[in-house]
Design a protein around this motif. Structure first.
Motif, PDB file in Angstrom:
ATOM      1  N   LEU A 125       0.823  -1.205   0.000  1.00 58.29           N
ATOM      2  CA  LEU A 125       0.000   0.000   0.000  1.00 58.29           C
ATOM      3  C   LEU A 125       0.852   1.248   0.000  1.00 58.29           C
ATOM      4  O   LEU A 125       0.553   2.217  -0.710  1.00 58.29           O
ATOM      5  CB  LEU A 125      -0.927  -0.015   1.219  1.00 58.29           C
ATOM      6  N   ARG A 126       1.940   1.231   0.764  1.00 57.91           N
ATOM      7  CA  ARG A 126       2.821   2.405   0.816  1.00 57.91           C
ATOM      8  C   ARG A 126       3.412   2.704  -0.553  1.00 57.91           C
ATOM      9  O   ARG A 126       3.471   3.865  -0.973  1.00 57.91           O
ATOM     10  CB  ARG A 126       3.927   2.151   1.833  1.00 57.91           C
ATOM     11  N   GLU A 127       3.817   1.671  -1.263  1.00 55.46           N
ATOM     12  CA  GLU A 127       4.372   1.869  -2.603  1.00 55.46           C
ATOM     13  C   GLU A 127       3.334   2.430  -3.559  1.00 55.46           C
ATOM     14  O   GLU A 127       3.650   3.291  -4.394  1.00 55.46           O
ATOM     15  CB  GLU A 127       4.914   0.547  -3.132  1.00 55.46           C
ATOM     16  N   ARG A 128       2.090   1.967  -3.455  1.00 54.77           N
ATOM     17  CA  ARG A 128       1.037   2.477  -4.339  1.00 54.77           C
ATOM     18  C   ARG A 128       0.725   3.937  -4.054  1.00 54.77           C
ATOM     19  O   ARG A 128       0.473   4.722  -4.978  1.00 54.77           O
ATOM     20  CB  ARG A 128      -0.228   1.626  -4.183  1.00 54.77           C
ATOM     21  N   ILE A 129       0.751   4.322  -2.787  1.00 49.93           N
ATOM     22  CA  ILE A 129       0.492   5.722  -2.420  1.00 49.93           C
ATOM     23  C   ILE A 129       1.599   6.610  -2.961  1.00 49.93           C
ATOM     24  O   ILE A 129       1.340   7.678  -3.542  1.00 49.93           O
ATOM     25  CB  ILE A 129       0.353   5.861  -0.892  1.00 49.93           C
TER      26      ILE A 129
END
Length: 280
Positions: free
Chosen positions: A270-274
């Motif tokens: 999720l952090r990478e997508r954000i």
């Protein structure tokens, strides 16, 4: 309506309370509240947007996280406007009906959040202990059914509150202990026997507390002020008013602020997508 102490009346309004003794700095106090409100709304909205638009995040763990984000958004939207209103515009009055609607939303969302934490714990349990059957156990239809059951449970256990409270006449001061309405706070103003309300409120709180066994950080943030608030309302005295106020703000404002930060940092995917969404 002015507060009275001995004469029975059916108060048309309740008065919400600000942090006592800080009248000169109420405008400055509103600044961190505004900051928390904006961060909570923006943070949870970003999580919902990323999960919705990225097909690779349409997995049980992220579906449960989106449920948590929706709950936190609801908590912020149902409480922060009244909090900001009393600090920025000295708008302390709230009608009985509006108060009852607000407390139903607050308690329903709190109960549903505890259920979501249970689902997230169950998700991690299946992923660790039975990974080969993970996809077969947590199917989208089953997740939808579990979510619906917990929504109905939260609403069904909170919906009786207004009817229990409307039975009363209010003969004590019509000043609440918080900047929003809670069942345990309103019932203390009644001049009738509140045993039924106390038993019902305590039983639903215990039922809610028993649902979480994991996600230690989220559970501590959510339940520590919840338990403390219940204890101070039932056994506290006038000297614990400031403590009630602090626990009340922590109970409803910190969790929606912290959850999107904790889970976005914790989840590498999720952090990478954000990050990718903001760097486009």
């Amino acid at each position: 309506m002015s507060a009275v102490n001995d004469t029975k009346f059916n108060s048309a309004v309740f008065l919400l309370t600000r942090i006592p003794g800080q009248e000169d700095v109420y405008l400055w106090i509103s600044v961190p509240f505004c900051f928390m409100y904006v961060i909570s709304i923006v943070g949870n909205s970003i999580i919902l947007f990323i999960i919705k638009t990225d097909p690779s995040l349409h997995e049980p763990m992220y579906i449960f996280l989106s449920m948590l984000a929706v709950t936190d958004l609801g908590s912020s939207l149902s409480t922060m406007p009244t909090i900001l209103g009393i600090y920025l515009f000295n708008s302390r009055e709230i009608s009985l009906d509006a108060c009852f609607v607000q407390l139903v939303f607050i308690h329903s969302l709190a109960k549903f959040e505890s259920s979501v934490l249970l689902l997230m714990a169950f998700d991690r349990f299946i992923a660790i202990c039975n990974p080969l059957r993970y996809a077969a156990i947590l199917t989208p239809p089953r997740i939808a059914k579990m979510g619906l059951v917990f929504v109905l449970r939260a609403v069904a256990t909170s919906f009786p509150y207004p009817f229990l409270l409307k039975r009363f006449q209010y003969c004590r001061a019509n000043v609440l202990s918080h900047s929003y309405c809670l069942h345990q706070d309103v019932m203390k103003l009644a001049c009738s026997d509140i045993t039924v309300n106390s038993i019902y409120g305590l039983s639903t709180s215990l039922l809610t507390m028993n649902t979480c066994v994991s996600h230690l950080c989220a559970v501590l943030v959510f339940y520590t002020p919840d338990i403390g608030l219940a204890v101070t309302h039932r056994f506290g005295n006038s000297s614990s008013h400031l403590l009630q106020m602090v626990l009340g703000y922590f109970y409803l404002l910190v969790s929606p602020l912290i959850n999107p930060i904790v889970y976005s940092v914790k989840s590498k995917h999720l952090r990478e997508r954000i990050i990718r969404a903001f760097l486009k």
